[in-house]
Scaffold this active site. Structure first.
Site, mmCIF file in Angstrom:
data_model
loop_
_atom_site.group_PDB
_atom_site.id
_atom_site.type_symbol
_atom_site.label_atom_id
_atom_site.label_comp_id
_atom_site.label_asym_id
_atom_site.label_seq_id
_atom_site.Cartn_x
_atom_site.Cartn_y
_atom_site.Cartn_z
ATOM 1 N N ILE A 685 0.823 -1.225 0.000
ATOM 2 C CA ILE A 685 0.000 0.000 0.000
ATOM 3 C C ILE A 685 0.852 1.268 0.000
ATOM 4 C CG2 ILE A 685 -2.080 -0.994 1.025
ATOM 5 C CD1 ILE A 685 -1.032 -0.056 3.747
ATOM 6 N N GLY A 689 11.617 5.073 1.024
ATOM 7 C CA GLY A 689 13.044 4.840 0.930
ATOM 8 C C GLY A 689 13.492 3.664 1.780
ATOM 9 N N LYS A 692 8.850 -1.111 1.729
ATOM 10 C CA LYS A 692 7.446 -1.062 1.325
ATOM 11 C C LYS A 692 6.537 -1.255 2.533
ATOM 12 C CE LYS A 692 8.207 -2.887 -3.324
ATOM 13 N NZ LYS A 692 7.885 -3.971 -4.267
ATOM 14 N N VAL A 693 5.316 -0.767 2.380
ATOM 15 C CA VAL A 693 4.328 -0.948 3.437
ATOM 16 C C VAL A 693 3.203 -1.834 2.892
ATOM 17 C CG1 VAL A 693 2.745 0.214 4.989
ATOM 18 C CG2 VAL A 693 4.886 1.315 4.368
ATOM 19 N N LYS A 708 5.363 -2.501 7.822
ATOM 20 C CA LYS A 708 6.424 -1.854 7.049
ATOM 21 C C LYS A 708 7.626 -2.785 7.007
ATOM 22 C CE LYS A 708 7.282 2.464 7.521
ATOM 23 N NZ LYS A 708 7.570 3.616 8.364
ATOM 24 N N ASP A 810 10.587 13.361 11.288
ATOM 25 C CA ASP A 810 10.097 13.301 9.910
ATOM 26 C C ASP A 810 8.614 13.629 9.844
ATOM 27 O OD1 ASP A 810 10.026 12.967 7.196
ATOM 28 O OD2 ASP A 810 10.066 10.769 7.245
#
Ligand SMILES: *[C@@H]1O[C@H](CO)[C@@H](O)[C@H](O)[C@H]1NC(C)=O
Ligand SMILES: *[C@@H]1O[C@H](CO)[C@@H](O)[C@H](O)[C@H]1NC(C)=O
Ligand SMILES: *[C@@H]1O[C@H](CO)[C@@H](O)[C@H](O)[C@H]1NC(C)=O
Ligand SMILES: *[C@@H]1O[C@H](CO)[C@@H](O)[C@H](O)[C@H]1NC(C)=O
Length: 968
Positions: A685, A689, A692-693, A708, A810
């Site tokens: 989904i 960097g 992937k999630v 994740k 972040d």
């Protein structure tokens, strides 16, 4: 023989005693009688006054037809012979004149002191008959007429003071000894000659130089003209020469410079010209030198402080040129210096010394260059520092703001750049501050509100930007405030209405201020002049301005004001220009159309589309750094419909599938692998960097998770060690419970995969919602305010309620996830620093380009203020519906880039006043959070406080209360 010798002195002294006794009981000696008589006659001529009550003839004396001795009378002193030697009636408010005082009756008078009385009339001619007189002080009376020539007879007078009388005429040269003839007359014993503040005029005779014992000559404040007598330079004992404030012209005698004992030379306020002798100060022990307000040219005396004793020096208002002499620059003894209004050149930064006792210095209006020296910070006693109107450049050194005694600081009309440092708040005594007409940029520090003694603040004609800090409302003694001709934005803070001492002027003209005129300005009941012209002010003119009863001058032109001009007296008398060039003003004022109510209503409805501010984005790092930052970006979650994750965030870990992930990762690991079909892209989904999630719908558990998968796994020993540390920290993060923080369930690391398991939030990221027009419209203003508040709350919790504090590192719209209720949840906290395990530097900058605090361009120190900065960007993004813009990089100059913020046009303008107010507040808060200096940003706890207040009160009151606690 020896007996005889002994008895003689005895007999003599016995006789003396008898004489003394007789004289004090009965003034039957002729001299004493004459003296008593003269004094009584004088008393008779005076208005009756109690101070002379003791000057009487008793009954007994009347009967015996003798006179009493005056020796015991008030103010009279006698010698042993019973003769008057001193008359001292100083400071007694004595009325009357001296005309009936028979001076010839006092053959032994040495001192006559009548200073500070109310004596009128002239100085009698017969004063010259008191031939033994040594001291004559008639100063501070109302005597008039000329100086009697008979004064020349007073050859033994060493002090003559007739200052502060209306004595007129000239200084006759015959008062002074004649150098050529052997004449015995003239005030030849004079040491102290004082004719200050009289009406005496004409030339000062050269013969004054024949008074060879002169130590002090004070002729200031009279009407003397012509040159300074050359002969004064001959006087070897002359220490004090005060000729100030006359009409003297010509040059300063060359040889005066070499007078060795001269310590106090005051020539200011004359018409002297030419150069000042270079020797001045060279050989002497000059302590005071006043050359100000003449027409001197050339250089300042180069060795003026050679003796190292100079305390008070003025040369202001002349035509001096050249540099400030080194002797003066190194003159540590200085106490007061005035060099303003000359044409002095050169730099004043390099070799400027330290003056520990300096209290006052004015170098204004010269042609000085260079930067302000940090040495000023060591002049700890400075109360006034004025360097206005030069060519001083560079930044204001921080050291200047250590001067907590400074009352007046005037650096106006120079070329100063940089920002106004926040530590300006240290100047706790400051009453007058002018930095106008420079090149100062950045924002007005909110700490300026701590200057509680400030009476005048002039920051006009700079390049200041950002909002007017609301804290300015704390400067409760302000009488004069000018911020005009800058680039100020945001709204006019209501707190300016707290400045009830404002009297002279409030000038905010020529800026880019928006929003409405706060009705609170009506509280400024002493204000005489209000100028808000040349801004972007909108809305109607508040009728409360009618409360400003002292107002004589108002200018609201060149704005976007509209609607009824209130029917208040100030608008009955103003020129039409004061309201010209607005959008839609109407009313019974010259030059405006009469009001038509429907027009003003539509005007009102149109006005709310825009909320314009300028944001200042300080510089960022180089392209290299930027590309590096991109490595840190990773996206999260996509919009996917799914069952909602457990709402009960307080559910115990024990009841949760993944709670034992760290201890028995294998089971979980297997479940995750199954749920994602071995991390099949079908379940992906989002991509970032770091990996992937995936969405993982774990079978049997009826739970949906976001997983994740990190793109590293343990291969060698050092990485395994790193992962262990990581796992420990993650374990701590799983303890966090907060409704605005995405729940982190756990962490698994196996040979093949390493992944984090999170709560799944169905509405996806804020970034995606804002990107989609359809979704963005559903996120109305109220919901957006709630989203920003939620993020603020989460960050406050992480920064201030967690031990140790968690810095997110972040914050961006991609990391704000929304649940089905559109409530914000901060995701990916505290993990960002681990996502670069391959990098040798674990503390490398991570974060999202466009949200990074500017200081990260210069150093790697990540503090919670970096989060605050990113939060500010995020808040603006929510207001605008898109990221506020590219961050420009210009490390060298920190060039400021301006950008308009326009409310997201996909939503209709805010419908209620409360929402409108909240949006303004949010905007101002965002701007503050984005300040270039980390230390000037608020903390999230302060923001949380503001949030709490919003929840409690909403709307108006809030802004006032909030701002009061906001930056303190
Ligand atoms: C000073 O003298 C003048 C004239 O004699 C008189 O009018 C005035 O009241 C006196 N002032 C004081 C303070 O005694
Ligand atoms: C000066 O003093 C002498 C006495 O010492 C006196 O005879 C003479 O008149 C005085 N001259 C003046 C001008 O007062
Ligand atoms: C000052 O001196 C200059 C010449 O040096 C002269 O032109 C000017 O008139 C003088 N000013 C005054 C006020 O005396
Ligand atoms: C400063 O003033 C004090 C007290 O008047 C004095 O003792 C000291 O010498 C002065 N310092 C200098 C450098 O002149």
């Amino acid at each position: 023989m020896s007996n005889k010798r002994r008895s003689l002195p005895f007999a003599l002294s016995a006789a003396l005693v008898i004489i003394v006794l007789l004289s004090s009981c009965k003034a039957n000696n002729p001299v004493a009688n004459r003296e008593a008589n003269a004094l009584l006659k004088w008393k008779e001529s005076l208005p009756s006054q109690s101070i002379l009550d003791s000057w009487i003839v008793s009954e007994a004396h009347n009967i015996s037809h003798t006179l009493p001795s005056p020796c015991k009378w008030y103010g009279i002193t006698c010698n042993n012979a019973g003769s008057v030697t001193e008359i001292n009636l100083s400071f007694k408010d004595l009325n009357g004149s001296l005309e009936n005082l028979d001076f010839s009756s006092f053959p032994n008078l040495l001192r006559l002191d009548l200073k500070f009385n109310n004596l009128t009339g002239t100085i009698p001619t017969n004063i010259g008959l008191v031939s033994k007189l040594q001291f004559l002080d008639l100063s501070s009376n109302s005597l008039n007429g000329p100086l009697p020539l008979s004064l020349a007879n007073l050859t033994q007078v060493y002090e003559l003071d007739v200052s502060r009388n209306q004595i007129s005429g000239v200084l006759d040269r015959r008062l002074f000894p004649d150098g050529r003839t052997a004449s015995k007359s003239g005030l030849r014993s004079l040491k102290n000659l004082l004719f200050q503040d009289t009406q005496l005029g004409g030339r000062i005779p050269e013969e004054i130089g024949n008074l060879k014992f002169l130590v002090l000559v004070a002729l200031d404040g009279s009407h003397f003209n012509g040159p300074i007598p050359q002969s004064l330079a001959n006087l070897s004992d002359l220490a004090v020469l005060r000729l100030a404030e006359n009409q003297l012209s010509g040059r300063v005698p060359e040889r005066l410079g070499s007078s060795r004992k001269l310590s106090d030379l005051r020539l200011f306020g004359n018409k002297l010209s030419g150069t000042v002798p270079v020797e001045l100060g060279n050989a002497s022990s000059l302590v005071v030198l006043h050359l100000a307000e003449n027409n001197f040219t050339g250089h300042l005396p180069p060795e003026v402080c050679k003796g190292g004793k100079l305390v008070n020096f003025s040369a202001a208002f002349n035509n001096f040129n050249g540099p400030i002499p080194t002797s003066l620059k190194n003159c540590r003894s200085l106490y007061r210096v005035r060099l303003e209004h000359n044409r002095l050149t050169g730099r004043i930064d390099k070799d400027l010394g330290v003056y520990p006792n300096l209290t006052y210095i004015d170098l204004s209006f010269n042609e000085l260059q260079g930067q302000l020296s940090s040495n000023w910070g060591q002049c700890r006693n400075l109360t006034e520092l004025k360097v206005a109107g030069n060519m001083i450049s560079g930044k204001i050194p921080h050291e200047i703001f250590q001067l907590n005694q400074v009352v007046v600081l005037d650096l106006s009309s120079n070329r100063l750049s940089g920002e106004i440092p926040a530590n300006i708040a240290n100047l706790s005594s400051l009453s007058f501050l002018s930095l106008k007409d420079n090149k100062l940029s950045s924002w007005i520090p909110d700490k300026i509100g701590r200057l509680s003694n400030l009476e005048s603040l002039e920051l006009s004609s700079n390049m200041l930007s950002g909002p007017i800090p609301s804290q300015i409302g704390d400067c409760s003694k302000l009488r004069d405030l000018s911020l005009s001709k800058n680039r100020l934005e945001g709204t006019i803070p209501r707190q300016i209405g707290n400045l009830v001492s404002l009297q002279v002027s409030l000038d905010l003209s020529y800026n880019s201020l928006g929003g409405k005129i706060p009705p609170d300005l009506g509280s400024l009941i002493h204000l005489q002049s209000l100028n808000l012209s040349h801004n972007n002010l909108t809305g109607a003119i508040p009728p409360s301005l009618g409360d400003m009863v002292s107002l004589t001058d108002i200018n609201l032109s060149f704005n976007h004001l509209e609607g009824h001009v209130p029917d208040i007296s100030i608008f009955h008398s103003v020129q039409p220009e004061a309201l010209s060039n607005n959008d839609n003003l109407c009313g019974k004022v010259e030059g405006l159309p009469p009001c038509n109510d429907t027009i003003s209503e539509t005007g009102k409805r149109n006005k709310k589309g825009k909320l314009i501010v300028i944001i200042v984005l300080a510089s960022l790092g180089s392209a290299l750094l930027i590309s590096f930052m991109y490595a840190g970006i990773w996206a999260f979650l996509w919009k996917i419909k799914a069952t909602k994750a457990s709402e009960d965030e307080h559910a115990s870990k024990g009841g949760n599938l993944f709670s034992i992930c760290y201890f028995d990762g294998k089971i979980v690991y297997q479940d995750i692998l199954e749920a994602t079909n071995n991390f099949d892209d079908k379940y992906c989904i989002g991509i970032g960097g770091s990996g992937k999630v995936y969405k993982a719908n774990v079978p049997g558990g009826d739970q949906v998770f976001a997983v994740k998968k990190l793109s590293f796994h343990a291969t060698d020993g050092s990485q395994i060690e790193s992962i262990k540390i990581f796992a420990n920290e993650v374990a701590a993060l799983t303890e966090i419970r907060h409704r605005n923080i995405v729940k982190l369930f756990g962490f698994c690391s196996q040979a093949m995969h390493t992944f984090l398991v999170y709560e799944f939030l169905e509405r996806g990221s804020l970034a995606d919602i804002l990107r989609s027009d359809e979704e963005a419209e559903k996120l109305d203003w109220e919901k957006r305010i709630r989203v920003v508040k939620g993020v603020a709350h989460a960050l406050s919790y992480m920064h201030h309620d967690c031990v140790p504090p968690i810095i997110h590192r972040d914050i961006s719209s991609k990391n704000i996830l929304l649940d089905s209720e559109l409530e914000a949840h901060v995701s990916d906290f505290g993990t960002a620093k681990f996502l670069n395990l391959d990098s040798s530097n674990w503390t490398a900058v991570v974060g999202t380009f466009g949200y990074l605090a500017p200081e990260l361009a210069y150093n790697m120190e990540v503090t919670e203020k970096c989060d605050v900065y990113s939060f500010g960007v995020l808040a603006l993004e929510v207001l605008m519906g898109k990221h506020p813009g590219e961050l420009m990089s210009d490390e060298e100059n920190q060039t400021l880039h301006h950008k308009e913020v326009v409310l997201d046009h996909r939503l209709s303008p805010p419908s209620s006043q409360n929402v409108d107010d909240d949006l303004h507040l949010m905007m101002n808060v965002a701007i503050t959070c984005m300040r270039a200096k980390p230390e000037s940003r608020p903390t999230m706890r302060e923001l949380k406080f503001f949030r709490g207040l919003i929840c409690m009160h909403g709307g108006r009151i809030l802004v006032v209360v909030v701002s009061a606690v906001f930056w303190r």
